[in-house]
Design a protein around this motif. Structure first.
Motif, PDB file in Angstrom:
ATOM      1  N   ARG A  30      15.051   2.717   0.063  1.00  8.97           N
ATOM      2  CA  ARG A  30      15.987   3.104   0.994  1.00  8.97           C
ATOM      3  C   ARG A  30      17.229   3.629   0.748  1.00  8.97           C
ATOM      4  O   ARG A  30      17.900   3.098  -0.051  1.00  8.97           O
ATOM      5  CB  ARG A  30      16.117   2.018   2.025  1.00  8.97           C
ATOM      6  N   GLY A 289       6.990   0.105   1.992  1.00 14.21           N
ATOM      7  CA  GLY A 289       6.579  -0.212   3.279  1.00 14.21           C
ATOM      8  C   GLY A 289       6.299  -1.752   3.417  1.00 14.21           C
ATOM      9  O   GLY A 289       6.895  -2.683   2.905  1.00 14.21           O
ATOM     10  N   ASP A 290       5.302  -2.186   4.130  1.00 16.35           N
ATOM     11  CA  ASP A 290       4.980  -3.597   4.682  1.00 16.35           C
ATOM     12  C   ASP A 290       3.605  -3.794   3.874  1.00 16.35           C
ATOM     13  O   ASP A 290       2.644  -3.198   4.300  1.00 16.35           O
ATOM     14  CB  ASP A 290       4.815  -3.997   5.924  1.00 16.35           C
ATOM     15  N   ARG A 306       1.103   1.161  -0.312  1.00 12.81           N
ATOM     16  CA  ARG A 306       1.988   1.521   0.755  1.00 12.81           C
ATOM     17  C   ARG A 306       1.544   0.969   2.198  1.00 12.81           C
ATOM     18  O   ARG A 306       0.387   1.779   2.572  1.00 12.81           O
ATOM     19  CB  ARG A 306       2.611   2.795   0.794  1.00 12.81           C
ATOM     20  N   ASN A 307       1.986   0.041   3.090  1.00 14.38           N
ATOM     21  CA  ASN A 307       1.631   0.097   4.380  1.00 14.38           C
ATOM     22  C   ASN A 307      -0.029  -0.607   4.326  1.00 14.38           C
ATOM     23  O   ASN A 307      -0.758   0.451   5.041  1.00 14.38           O
ATOM     24  CB  ASN A 307       1.845   1.127   5.278  1.00 14.38           C
ATOM     25  N   ASP A 323      -2.217   4.360   0.295  1.00 12.87           N
ATOM     26  CA  ASP A 323      -1.187   4.909   1.557  1.00 12.87           C
ATOM     27  C   ASP A 323      -1.549   4.686   2.860  1.00 12.87           C
ATOM     28  O   ASP A 323      -2.020   5.538   3.173  1.00 12.87           O
ATOM     29  CB  ASP A 323      -0.792   6.428   1.166  1.00 12.87           C
ATOM     30  N   ASP A 325       0.788   4.832   5.494  1.00 14.59           N
ATOM     31  CA  ASP A 325       1.742   5.223   6.184  1.00 14.59           C
ATOM     32  C   ASP A 325       1.636   4.668   7.481  1.00 14.59           C
ATOM     33  O   ASP A 325       1.934   3.454   7.612  1.00 14.59           O
ATOM     34  CB  ASP A 325       0.977   6.995   6.538  1.00 14.59           C
ATOM     35  N   LYS A 326       1.800   5.308   8.592  1.00 11.06           N
ATOM     36  CA  LYS A 326       1.995   4.748  10.026  1.00 11.06           C
ATOM     37  C   LYS A 326       0.671   4.010  10.609  1.00 11.06           C
ATOM     38  O   LYS A 326       0.839   2.830  11.433  1.00 11.06           O
ATOM     39  CB  LYS A 326       2.409   5.862  11.070  1.00 11.06           C
ATOM     40  N   GLU A 327      -0.484   4.474  10.112  1.00  5.75           N
ATOM     41  CA  GLU A 327      -1.628   4.037  10.513  1.00  5.75           C
ATOM     42  C   GLU A 327      -2.240   2.620  10.030  1.00  5.75           C
ATOM     43  O   GLU A 327      -2.787   1.796  10.379  1.00  5.75           O
ATOM     44  CB  GLU A 327      -2.884   4.901  10.641  1.00  5.75           C
ATOM     45  N   GLY A 328      -1.677   2.572   8.722  1.00  4.06           N
ATOM     46  CA  GLY A 328      -2.012   1.332   7.889  1.00  4.06           C
ATOM     47  C   GLY A 328      -3.314   1.596   7.224  1.00  4.06           C
ATOM     48  O   GLY A 328      -4.150   2.468   7.706  1.00  4.06           O
ATOM     49  N   PRO A 345      -4.294   6.968   5.408  1.00  2.00           N
ATOM     50  CA  PRO A 345      -4.033   6.420   6.525  1.00  2.00           C
ATOM     51  C   PRO A 345      -5.206   6.109   7.259  1.00  2.00           C
ATOM     52  O   PRO A 345      -6.179   7.101   7.211  1.00  2.00           O
ATOM     53  CB  PRO A 345      -2.868   7.212   7.311  1.00  2.00           C
ATOM     54  N   ASN A 363      -8.801   7.705   7.453  1.00 12.21           N
ATOM     55  CA  ASN A 363      -9.315   7.540   8.898  1.00 12.21           C
ATOM     56  C   ASN A 363     -10.619   7.095   9.071  1.00 12.21           C
ATOM     57  O   ASN A 363     -11.552   7.716   9.757  1.00 12.21           O
ATOM     58  CB  ASN A 363      -8.952   8.837   9.639  1.00 12.21           C
TER      59      ASN A 363
END
Length: 468
Positions: A30, A289-290, A306-307, A323, A325-328, A345, A363
């Motif tokens: 960050r 990420g989380d 990541r995530n 990875d 990303d936003k979707e997890g 993701p 996906n």
């Protein structure tokens, strides 16, 4: 009592030798400035003002995106004429009452507890300085104190910048960290009286100490829990040193919780990591990420995660890249992933799923016991229980304009080197012969083969390379 926070982030950072504004250089994944603003979020400030200058547009845009819900405001320092001049730019936005806390955007690891202690030391009526004793104080402003008496401890009477300090003053090891808290009304008056008659021709914020002494405002000092909190960054070497200090501290916190790290010096956490009991992490792993790891999860060497949520008993073999990303990404209990696997993701794996070497999943959902052990691709797919997905097989999910889904029922066996052209459904228990290119649904419980008949041509000869 109201609290205002001013963060100085206008400097160019010449020694970074970079076109990127210094405060946007990253520590633990960050920007440094993001660390400082994040620390302030729990302090209850009514005003949060960031002083920008070099690369102001980029800095302001990045922080607006990262802290969209924060009461964030900006003031620009153009040109940059010193630290005092920087804080002067925030004066029009400061209230007349309360306390102002001043922090530095290139001192990223300040703890909220230390910032809070500094505000409490001020109490709305004292000038509170954050100071620390360093073995090598080179470059820092020195804390000059009165002599102690029988009735009192030595009090702060001035801060002398390194460039203006005498040899005797440079021998002082107690230094000013660049952070202070002051009564806002008095601070405004002190800033207005700053002068630039010094070696640099700049307006020093440190000169407000002399103003406080002259005005009878008590000057007190607060101290950080650890010197790492107050170390600033002016060069790539200093940034790398702070990165390793920070990573070592994070590693030690995890080990205190029972996590086994093969080598805490080769561990990188660039987000949040929650671990259950008996988690093992091998060397050179990066977590971004989380990420959550369930009980008895094992992470092999050289993995990037990541995530993602990895459930109990799963094993991530070396060189795997996850990875979310936003979707997890979710990896189910007891699953085996890798080595050299890639989960992208939207990959949602059930319990006891096997994803082997050079297999990519995106996906897609895989139900309990599904296996894709070698050299395969699953994109936009729904895979049932106990499916065996052969080496070299792929879902052709993109037609050049749109994505389509592949549905594979329970207990399906897909042979090696198959192409499943979506949208397509393979019924429960179907078997797809190796080398098939399938564009129509396969019935449940049947063998489906889609490949041309082998042809051998008698008398055919290979082309011969012509001499030059």
């Amino acid at each position: 009592m109201s609290l205002s926070i001013v963060i100085m982030a206008a400097g160019k950072g010449t020694r970074m030798k970079s076109s990127r504004p210094k405060v946007l250089h990253k520590l633990a994944g960050r920007p440094m400035l993001s660390h400082v603003i994040g620390t302030t979020q729990g302090l209850g400030a009514q005003k949060l003002i960031v002083i920008t200058g070099h690369g102001a547009d980029a800095v302001e845009q990045a922080m607006r995106v990262a802290f969209a819900q924060a009461p964030l405001a900006f003031a620009r320092q153009e040109p940059q004429l010193g630290t005092g001049h920087a804080v002067q730019q925030a004066v029009p936005q400061l209230p007349d009452e309360g306390t102002t806390l001043i922090l530095n955007g290139d001192v990223p690891l300040i703890e909220a507890a230390t910032a809070r202690a500094l505000v409490e030391a001020c109490g709305g009526e004292r000038l509170a300085l954050l100071t620390v004793v360093l073995d090598d104080p080179t470059g820092y402003g020195r804390i000059v104190r009165d002599q102690a008496t029988e009735d009192s401890q030595p009090t702060v009477k001035a801060i002398v910048e390194h460039k203006d300090a005498s040899e005797a003053q440079r021998a002082i090891r107690e230094v000013y960290t660049g952070m202070m808290a002051a009564p806002t009304r008095w601070l405004k008056q002190a800033l207005a009286g700053l002068r630039n008659d010094n070696a640099q021709g700049e307006y020093y914020l440190t000169d407000v100490v002399a103003s406080a002494v002259a005005d009878g405002v008590p000057v007190v000092a607060a101290h950080p829990g650890d010197e790492t909190e107050v170390l600033g960054v002016n060069s790539p070497a200093q940034l790398a040193d702070l990165e390793r200090r920070h990573q070592r501290a994070q590693a030690e916190r995890l080990m205190e919780q029972g996590v086994r790290l093969a080598d805490p010096a080769r561990f990188d956490l660039r987000g949040t990591l929650a671990c259950g009991r008996d988690v093992d992490i091998d060397v050179n792993c990066i977590f971004e990420g989380d990420v959550s790891l369930g009980d008895e999860v094992r992470i092999g060497a050289h993995c990037v995660v990541r995530n993602a949520r990895i459930e109990a008993g799963a094993v991530i073999h070396p060189f795997t890249h996850i990875d979310g990303d936003k979707e997890g990404v979710t990896v189910g209990e007891g699953s085996l992933i890798g080595p050299f696997a890639r989960l992208r993701p939207g990959a949602q794996l059930g319990a006891e799923v096997h994803i082997g070497n050079f297999v990519e999943v995106k996906n897609s959902t895989l139900a309990r016991g599904a296996k894709a052990n070698h050299l395969a691709y699953l994109g936009d797919a729904t895979v049932g229980e106990r499916v065996n997905y052969g080496a070299g097989s792929i879902t052709a999910n993109y037609d050049g304009a749109n994505k389509h889904r592949t549905v594979i029922g329970n207990d399906v066996h897909v042979g090696s080197n198959c192409v499943l052209i979506a949208p397509i459904t393979l019924g429960d228990g179907a078997t797809i012969g190796g080398g098939s290119t399938l564009s129509k649904n396969a019935p449940a419980g049947q063998l489906t083969v889609a490949r041309t008949k082998a042809v051998s041509l008698a008398g055919w000869t290979r082309p011969v390379k012509q001499p030059k």
